[in-house]
Structures are given as C-alpha cells and as structure tokens.
Design a protein around this motif. Sequence first.
Motif, short mmCIF file in Angstrom:
data_model
loop_
_atom_site.label_atom_id
_atom_site.label_comp_id
_atom_site.label_asym_id
_atom_site.label_seq_id
_atom_site.Cartn_x
_atom_site.Cartn_y
_atom_site.Cartn_z
N THR A 51 3.83 4.57 -11.26
CA THR A 51 2.41 4.09 -11.28
C THR A 51 2.68 2.59 -12.07
OG1 THR A 51 2.01 5.05 -13.74
CG2 THR A 51 1.38 6.31 -11.60
N GLN A 52 3.38 2.11 -12.83
CA GLN A 52 3.46 0.83 -13.19
C GLN A 52 4.15 -0.22 -12.29
OE1 GLN A 52 5.13 0.30 -16.98
NE2 GLN A 52 4.96 2.16 -17.78
N ARG A 53 3.26 -1.00 -11.76
CA ARG A 53 3.46 -2.23 -10.63
C ARG A 53 3.90 -3.36 -11.31
NH1 ARG A 53 -1.19 -0.95 -6.14
NH2 ARG A 53 -0.65 1.29 -5.80
N ARG A 54 4.91 -4.13 -10.96
CA ARG A 54 5.36 -5.17 -11.71
C ARG A 54 5.54 -6.25 -10.84
NH1 ARG A 54 3.12 -3.12 -15.17
NH2 ARG A 54 3.84 -2.35 -17.16
N GLY B 259 8.94 1.19 -16.45
CA GLY B 259 8.33 2.67 -16.91
C GLY B 259 9.31 3.87 -16.24
#
Length: 264
Positions: A172-175, A257
């Motif tokens: 769910t962590q977009r970078r 993450g």
Amino acid sequence: MSSQSTTSTIAAAADRLASAAATGVPCAPVRDLIGRDDLEAAYAVQRRLAELREAAGATVVGRKIGLTSEAVQQQLGVDQPDLGLLFDDMQYGDGEAIPVGRLLQPRVEAEVAFVLGADLVDGPLDAAQVRGAIEYAVAALEICDSRIAAWDISFGDTVADNASAGLYVLGTQRRTLDEVEPAEVVMEMAVDGHQVSTGVGTACLGDPVAAVGWLARTARDLGQPLRAGQVVLSGALGPMKPVAAGNAVTATLSGLGAVTARFQ
C-alpha cells in the motif's frame, strides 16, 4: 517459428495447459510439441491462452517479467528474461485471504512492482523514457504457479505457460522514483515469521527499472506495448518459496514497506 511448430501444435500445447488450469491437475511439459527454446512458438501459445481468457471476460492489466535472475537463466539454459500477462482477476489485496484452490503448485517471491503513468509505445524506450513513464513503485509478492507437473520446465514451457504466472499482491506504500531507488532496495521475505528469502534490487537484471525497459521494448516488438495504468511485476529479488494453505508470507522492501499474502 521452427518448422516443427505448426498451428496444430500451438493449439495442442495451449489446450494441454488450459486443461491443466481448468481441472487443477498439472500436465506434462509442452516442449514435446513446441521445443525447448522456440521463442516464437512459445509466445504464440501464450497469446492463444490469453485470447481464451479474454474471451471468458478477463482483462489484461499489466505484465510480469520472469527469469530476471542470472542463476535461474543458467538453470534453464537461456540468456534473457521472459514476460507474461497479468489479468484483472489475478490481484489480491494486501493481507487478503487467498484460496489455494485457485493454484496448482504455488511458489512466492518478492519484488518491486511499478504502475505506469504514461504509455511506452513510441520513442527509444531508453532508461530516461522508462523512468519518466513510471508513476510509482510498490512492494509486491508474486505467487508464481506452474500448470506443468513438478515445475519440470524448459524456457519454452514457462513462456507458453504465461511465464508461470499465478496471482499477485501489491503493498500500500506508493513511492515515486524520486523517493526510492529500486536498484538499492533490500528485501527480506518470511513465511509464518521465519525468514526464507533475502535479496537486493540489483538481483533483478541489475536494476528493476532496467527490467521494465527490457519489457517495454520486448512488449512493443510482440505488438502488445505497455500502456498507462498497467502494473509491471519487475522480477524476483531473491529465491521463490513454496506455500500451502495456512501460510502467511510477508516481504519487507526497504523504502517500500511491507506486503503480506495469506493462504487459506
């Protein structure tokens, strides 16, 4: 395509793999029909299987890159990766229960996934263009699967079998690539809390972004270029591991993450 690979052998190989997927019973390899390394024939089988899935209502939402590890390439006697298609019914949410009945012989690997913000159709498809087309990166678990009994695969077998694609889970962590450098990612993967696989971004063709470049050029050559909004699973950062009902797999990728797959 070799003279041995005809329309009828392509169809027979596709039928064998489709039957295995439908019945849940792994089949014999298809290299007796299309050869071990006839790339054109293998992708023709993959296309035929894709057409069957699309006719049944599935939609292509991206690609996976396989065989990005030099060790695995050596094992199969090849010097290049392969690609498969991702369909809309293959994605599960982070931590969502995954029914193992959808799979035959699942094995899980951790990787960096990308979502494209622009088409990769025209132009040189060089590193700068590819980086510019990536909207964001995210941690991912790919649940590989083989319709071929005991994973007894040659290069031709896995390509024909949609690059041994099964399911996938995105974190769910977009970078953005300004926030994380995929080549520098450090990965740890655990099954039921026990570490089973480690790796680094450079294990994926030296840089996961470079893997996307290879994919963009190859997909265009195959007449199926990458499009904005598509997901790209760029390739394993460490060894894959088998899983079964009751297992929980969590991968942690530095800068991206964690992502978890639970099997029931």
